[in-house]
Design a protein around this motif. Structure first.
Motif: not given
Length: 196
Positions: A62-91
């Motif tokens: 949609q923006f062919p003449d502009d600089v576009v940046v996409g990012c994604d972050s995850m935590l690698l804890l004890d060999g397993k990727l962790q995403g967003k916790p999303l809930t209070v209990d999961s956090t």
């Protein structure tokens, strides 16, 4: 020429604005769970970079003449990727698991300009503090960490609970300015081209 952020993240926007850039925020809507299933045999660094590339690809069309940046972050804890916790209990559960430990925060970046790409994952070592149960519950109930990779923010309340980091601080917040600078140079551009 504009700088387009394929993300709705206020932290990523804040990093750019602190660095003199007012980005266009245009969140990419992709099916992350479906993509993660196809990446199950890939390394953690490849996985987060593929997520970043998928987001940037949608927006770059949609923006062919502009600089576009996409990012994604995850935590690698004890060999397993962790995403967003999303809930209070999961956090709360996540923090009880990660307190006192060391983990790697992986931030995949995909930067596109006129069909050229720079893709890289930045890994930063996070040393979590030995946080009390009371503070874990209060932090989870604040709502701040629910939408954050690793269930923490470095730049706000979560800063109380990180003993130290080794690596790129801006990448931990969500977007590596040093990586973006190198990407812009590879495209024949300068960081200052985007300063307001």
């Amino acid at each position: 020429m504009r700088f387009v952020l394929a993300s709705q993240s206020p932290s990523r926007r804040m990093i750019l604005e602190s660095g003199g850039v007012t980005p266009i925020q245009h969140p990419a809507h992709i099916d992350e769970d479906a993509l993660l299933e196809t990446l199950s045999d890939e390394s953690p660094a490849t996985t987060v970079c593929a997520l970043a590339r998928a987001k940037a690809t949608v927006v770059a069309e949609q923006f062919p003449d502009d600089v576009v940046v996409g990012c994604d972050s995850m935590l690698l804890l004890d060999g397993k990727l962790q995403g967003k916790p999303l809930t209070v209990d999961s956090t709360i559960e996540r923090w009880k698991t990660q307190r006192g430990k060391t983990a790697e925060l992986l931030t995949g970046h995909a930067v596109c300009f006129q069909g050229k790409w720079v893709e890289e994952t930045i890994s930063t070592t996070i040393h979590f503090g030995d946080v009390s149960d009371k503070d874990i519950v209060a932090y989870a109930q604040s709502g701040e960490p629910l939408q954050c990779a690793g269930a923490f923010t470095l730049e706000a309340l979560g800063g109380w609970f990180i003993d130290r980091i080794e690596g790129d601080q801006t990448s931990v917040i969500g977007l590596s300015l040093p990586l973006l600078r190198r990407a812009l140079y590879s495209f024949g551009l300068s960081a200052s081209d985007f300063w307001r």
